[in-house]
Design an enzyme around this catalytic site. Structure first.
Site, PDB file in Angstrom:
ATOM      1  N   ASP A  21       0.837  -1.200   0.000  1.00  0.00           N
ATOM      2  CA  ASP A  21       0.000   0.000   0.000  1.00  0.00           C
ATOM      3  C   ASP A  21       0.872   1.250   0.000  1.00  0.00           C
ATOM      4  O   ASP A  21       1.977   1.249   0.545  1.00  0.00           O
ATOM      5  CB  ASP A  21      -0.913  -0.032   1.251  1.00  0.00           C
ATOM      6  CG  ASP A  21      -2.070   0.939   1.145  1.00  0.00           C
ATOM      7  OD1 ASP A  21      -2.305   1.495   0.048  1.00  0.00           O
ATOM      8  OD2 ASP A  21      -2.745   1.153   2.158  1.00  0.00           O
ATOM      9  N   GLY A  22       0.336   2.320  -0.586  1.00  0.00           N
ATOM     10  CA  GLY A  22       1.008   3.614  -0.523  1.00  0.00           C
ATOM     11  C   GLY A  22       1.609   4.089  -1.828  1.00  0.00           C
ATOM     12  O   GLY A  22       2.304   5.114  -1.846  1.00  0.00           O
ATOM     13  N   ARG A  25       0.128   7.602  -2.620  1.00  0.00           N
ATOM     14  CA  ARG A  25       0.649   8.668  -1.750  1.00  0.00           C
ATOM     15  C   ARG A  25       2.118   8.966  -2.050  1.00  0.00           C
ATOM     16  O   ARG A  25       2.561  10.107  -2.010  1.00  0.00           O
ATOM     17  CB  ARG A  25       0.475   8.277  -0.270  1.00  0.00           C
ATOM     18  CG  ARG A  25      -0.891   8.682   0.271  1.00  0.00           C
ATOM     19  CD  ARG A  25      -1.245   7.935   1.505  1.00  0.00           C
ATOM     20  NE  ARG A  25      -1.587   6.549   1.195  1.00  0.00           N
ATOM     21  CZ  ARG A  25      -1.645   5.588   2.102  1.00  0.00           C
ATOM     22  NH1 ARG A  25      -1.358   5.847   3.354  1.00  0.00           N
ATOM     23  NH2 ARG A  25      -1.997   4.366   1.744  1.00  0.00           N
ATOM     24  N   TRP A  26       2.867   7.930  -2.392  1.00  0.00           N
ATOM     25  CA  TRP A  26       4.284   8.108  -2.764  1.00  0.00           C
ATOM     26  C   TRP A  26       4.366   9.017  -3.990  1.00  0.00           C
ATOM     27  O   TRP A  26       5.174   9.950  -4.039  1.00  0.00           O
ATOM     28  CB  TRP A  26       4.884   6.736  -3.062  1.00  0.00           C
ATOM     29  CG  TRP A  26       6.348   6.703  -3.375  1.00  0.00           C
ATOM     30  CD1 TRP A  26       7.366   6.515  -2.485  1.00  0.00           C
ATOM     31  CD2 TRP A  26       6.956   6.816  -4.671  1.00  0.00           C
ATOM     32  NE1 TRP A  26       8.574   6.514  -3.136  1.00  0.00           N
ATOM     33  CE2 TRP A  26       8.351   6.699  -4.485  1.00  0.00           C
ATOM     34  CE3 TRP A  26       6.479   7.015  -5.958  1.00  0.00           C
ATOM     35  CZ2 TRP A  26       9.257   6.765  -5.547  1.00  0.00           C
ATOM     36  CZ3 TRP A  26       7.378   7.091  -7.008  1.00  0.00           C
ATOM     37  CH2 TRP A  26       8.747   6.969  -6.800  1.00  0.00           C
ATOM     38  N   HIS A  38       2.924   3.166  -8.908  1.00  0.00           N
ATOM     39  CA  HIS A  38       2.768   1.726  -9.156  1.00  0.00           C
ATOM     40  C   HIS A  38       4.016   1.188  -9.869  1.00  0.00           C
ATOM     41  O   HIS A  38       4.511   0.117  -9.536  1.00  0.00           O
ATOM     42  CB  HIS A  38       1.527   1.453 -10.014  1.00  0.00           C
ATOM     43  CG  HIS A  38       0.236   1.853  -9.339  1.00  0.00           C
ATOM     44  ND1 HIS A  38      -0.031   1.561  -8.026  1.00  0.00           N
ATOM     45  CD2 HIS A  38      -0.849   2.529  -9.795  1.00  0.00           C
ATOM     46  CE1 HIS A  38      -1.226   2.043  -7.697  1.00  0.00           C
ATOM     47  NE2 HIS A  38      -1.735   2.639  -8.757  1.00  0.00           N
ATOM     48  N   THR A  67     -10.687  -6.680  -5.277  1.00  0.00           N
ATOM     49  CA  THR A  67     -12.004  -6.583  -5.924  1.00  0.00           C
ATOM     50  C   THR A  67     -12.444  -5.110  -5.938  1.00  0.00           C
ATOM     51  O   THR A  67     -13.010  -4.628  -6.915  1.00  0.00           O
ATOM     52  CB  THR A  67     -13.023  -7.431  -5.111  1.00  0.00           C
ATOM     53  OG1 THR A  67     -12.463  -8.740  -4.930  1.00  0.00           O
ATOM     54  CG2 THR A  67     -14.344  -7.548  -5.814  1.00  0.00           C
ATOM     55  N   ARG A  72     -11.597   2.082  -9.179  1.00  0.00           N
ATOM     56  CA  ARG A  72     -10.668   3.194  -9.459  1.00  0.00           C
ATOM     57  C   ARG A  72     -10.905   3.753 -10.864  1.00  0.00           C
ATOM     58  O   ARG A  72     -11.522   3.086 -11.695  1.00  0.00           O
ATOM     59  CB  ARG A  72      -9.226   2.706  -9.330  1.00  0.00           C
ATOM     60  CG  ARG A  72      -8.913   2.374  -7.893  1.00  0.00           C
ATOM     61  CD  ARG A  72      -7.451   2.219  -7.648  1.00  0.00           C
ATOM     62  NE  ARG A  72      -7.251   2.018  -6.220  1.00  0.00           N
ATOM     63  CZ  ARG A  72      -6.091   2.081  -5.608  1.00  0.00           C
ATOM     64  NH1 ARG A  72      -4.998   2.329  -6.292  1.00  0.00           N
ATOM     65  NH2 ARG A  72      -6.006   1.887  -4.310  1.00  0.00           N
ATOM     66  N   LEU A 132      10.516 -20.764  -3.855  1.00  0.00           N
ATOM     67  CA  LEU A 132       9.454 -19.879  -3.368  1.00  0.00           C
ATOM     68  C   LEU A 132       8.190 -19.997  -4.230  1.00  0.00           C
ATOM     69  O   LEU A 132       8.265 -19.978  -5.458  1.00  0.00           O
ATOM     70  CB  LEU A 132       9.954 -18.428  -3.401  1.00  0.00           C
ATOM     71  CG  LEU A 132       8.924 -17.360  -3.021  1.00  0.00           C
ATOM     72  CD1 LEU A 132       8.589 -17.417  -1.538  1.00  0.00           C
ATOM     73  CD2 LEU A 132       9.421 -15.970  -3.394  1.00  0.00           C
ATOM     74  N   SER A 197      -8.572  -4.724   5.230  1.00  0.00           N
ATOM     75  CA  SER A 197      -9.145  -4.354   3.924  1.00  0.00           C
ATOM     76  C   SER A 197      -9.581  -5.552   3.080  1.00  0.00           C
ATOM     77  O   SER A 197      -9.206  -5.661   1.904  1.00  0.00           O
ATOM     78  CB  SER A 197      -8.160  -3.482   3.132  1.00  0.00           C
ATOM     79  OG  SER A 197      -7.918  -2.286   3.808  1.00  0.00           O
TER      80      SER A 197
HETATM   81  C1  FPP Z   1      -1.627   0.100  -3.489  1.00  0.00           C
HETATM   82  O1  FPP Z   1      -1.275   1.444  -3.507  1.00  0.00           O
HETATM   83  C2  FPP Z   1      -1.073  -0.638  -4.620  1.00  0.00           C
HETATM   84  C3  FPP Z   1      -1.783  -1.276  -5.597  1.00  0.00           C
HETATM   85  C4  FPP Z   1      -3.255  -1.270  -5.632  1.00  0.00           C
HETATM   86  C5  FPP Z   1      -1.136  -1.964  -6.714  1.00  0.00           C
HETATM   87  C6  FPP Z   1       0.097  -2.745  -6.438  1.00  0.00           C
HETATM   88  C7  FPP Z   1       0.737  -3.043  -7.721  1.00  0.00           C
HETATM   89  C8  FPP Z   1       2.047  -3.027  -7.996  1.00  0.00           C
HETATM   90  C9  FPP Z   1       3.092  -2.754  -7.002  1.00  0.00           C
HETATM   91  C10 FPP Z   1       2.440  -3.243  -9.415  1.00  0.00           C
HETATM   92  C11 FPP Z   1       3.000  -4.521  -9.840  1.00  0.00           C
HETATM   93  C12 FPP Z   1       2.728  -5.702  -9.037  1.00  0.00           C
HETATM   94  C13 FPP Z   1       3.106  -6.948  -9.381  1.00  0.00           C
HETATM   95  C14 FPP Z   1       2.835  -8.057  -8.427  1.00  0.00           C
HETATM   96  C15 FPP Z   1       3.760  -7.277 -10.643  1.00  0.00           C
HETATM   97  P1  FPP Z   1      -2.417   2.534  -3.578  1.00  0.00           P
HETATM   98  O2  FPP Z   1      -2.621   2.922  -4.997  1.00  0.00           O
HETATM   99  O3  FPP Z   1      -3.641   2.042  -2.891  1.00  0.00           O
HETATM  100  O4  FPP Z   1      -1.771   3.709  -2.786  1.00  0.00           O
HETATM  101  P2  FPP Z   1      -2.516   4.858  -1.945  1.00  0.00           P
HETATM  102  O5  FPP Z   1      -3.252   4.172  -0.834  1.00  0.00           O
HETATM  103  O6  FPP Z   1      -1.384   5.692  -1.444  1.00  0.00           O
HETATM  104  O7  FPP Z   1      -3.423   5.594  -2.896  1.00  0.00           O
END
Ligand code: FPP
Length: 252
Positions: A21-22, A25-26, A38, A67, A72, A132, A197
Site C-alpha cells: 500500500d502507498g 501517496r508516494w 505503481h 475486488t 478506481r 518460493l 481491507s
Molecule cells: C496500493 O497502492 C497498490 C496497488 C493497488 C497496486 C500494487 C501493484 C504493484 C506494485 C504493481 C506490480 C505488481 C506486481 C505483483 C507485478 P495505492 O494505490 O492504494 O496507494 P494509496 O493508498 O497511497 O493511494
C-alpha cells in the site's frame, strides 16, 4: 550484525502475506501521476521476492489488485493491467532461474484477456519450480472468496456430493482458493494503514500483523527483514506455551 544475519533461520514463517500500500501517496508526495508510484512499486516487488527466496520462505502472497480496486478511475486500472502484463512477461525468465513458481488467487476471469494469457503462460513456465511459491492476489477479496466457496458447497450439497452434516472448518478451507498453502504466519501492510481491507479474512485468523509507515515504492529487503525479526521476537514471547495459538484453528 546486519539485519539479515539477525534472522533465526530455524523459526521462519512458512507463509508471509503483504498488502502493498502507498503507491498513490508516494506519487503524490513527488507531484507525479499515481501510475508512476505503481511502476516504482515493481522494484519493491522484486526486492521482497528475492529476499523471501534467499531466506527460504515457502509462500509469499502479494495483494496486487483487490475486488474494490475495480472502482478506481479507468485510466489507473488500465495502467495497472498494462504494468502487470509487462512485469510478468519481463520477469518470468528470472523467476524461472530462481526456481520461483508463480500462482494466482482471485477472480482471474475478471482480468483483461491479455493479462490472463500472460498469467497462464507464466504459471505454466514456472509450474515445475520448487522454491518460493509466489502467489499474486488479483481481483481478490476475502469476502468474494468465502462467498464463492459457500456457493460451491451449496451446489455440491444439491448434487448429493456433500452432506451438510459433514461441513466443518477443515472442509470449508478445502473450498478456498488458498487451499494449497498454509495460512500466513505473518501479514505485512505498508503505508501506515492498520486495516485488513478484505484480504484473506479466513486465513488471517491467527496471523501476526505487522504495520509499517514505509510507502510501498520505498520498501526494500531491509524492511522485510525487520518485519521477520519483529515476528520472531513475538514468537519467542509465546515460547513458554507448548502449542501456538494457530494449533486451535481446526474447528474453531
Ligand atoms: C496500493 O497502492 C497498490 C496497488 C493497488 C497496486 C500494487 C501493484 C504493484 C506494485 C504493481 C506490480 C505488481 C506486481 C505483483 C507485478 P495505492 O494505490 O492504494 O496507494 P494509496 O493508498 O497511497 O493511494
Amino acid at each position: 550484525m546486519n539485519l539479515k544475519e539477525q534472522i533465526n533461520r530455524e523459526g521462519l514463517p512458512r507463509h508471509i502475506a503483504i498488502i502493498m500500500d502507498g503507491n498513490g501517496r508516494w506519487a503524490k508526495k513527488k507531484g507525479v501521476e499515481r501510475l508512476f508510484g505503481h511502476r516504482n512499486g515493481v522494484e519493491s516487488v522484486r526486492q521482497v521476492v528475492e529476499a523471501a527466496g534467499e531466506l527460504g520462505i515457502e509462500y509469499l502472497t502479494l495483494y496486487a489488485f483487490s475486488t474494490e480496486n475495480w472502482r478506481r478511475p479507468r485510466s489507473e486500472i488500465d495502467g495497472l493491467m498494462t504494468l502487470l502484463t509487462s512485469t510478468i512477461a519481463n520477469e518470468t525468465r528470472k523467476l524461472n532461474k530462481n526456481n520461483v513458481r508463480l500462482l494466482v488467487i482471485g477472480n482471474v476471469t475478471d482480468l483483461p484477456n491479455s493479462v490472463q494469457k500472460n498469467l497462464t503462460q507464466a504459471m505454466k513456465t514456472t509450474s515445475e519450480n520448487t522454491g518460493l511459491q509466489l502467489v499474486l492476489g488479483l481481483s481478490y477479496s476475502g469476502r468474494w472468496e468465502i462467498t464463492e466457496s459457500v456457493k460451491q458447497m451449496c451446489k455440491d450439497v444439491r448434487s448429493g456430493k456433500l452432506d451438510p452434516d459433514g461441513v466443518d472448518s477443515c472442509l470449508l478451507e478445502s473450498y478456498l482458493t488458498t487451499s494449497f498453502m498454509p495460512d500466513p504466519e505473518l501479514l505485512i501492510r505498508t503505508s501506515g494503514e492498520r486495516r485488513i481491507s478484505n484480504f484473506m479474512l479466513w486465513q488471517l485468523a491467527y496471523t501476526e500483523l505487522y504495520f509499517t509507515p514505509v510507502l510501498w515504492p520505498d520498501y526494500r529487503k531491509e524492511h522485510f527483514y525487520e518485519a521477520i525479526i519483529d515476528y520472531q521476537r513475538r514468537e519467542r514471547r509465546f515460547g513458554k506455551v507448548d502449542e501456538k495459538p494457530r494449533a486451535f484453528t481446526v474447528n474453531n
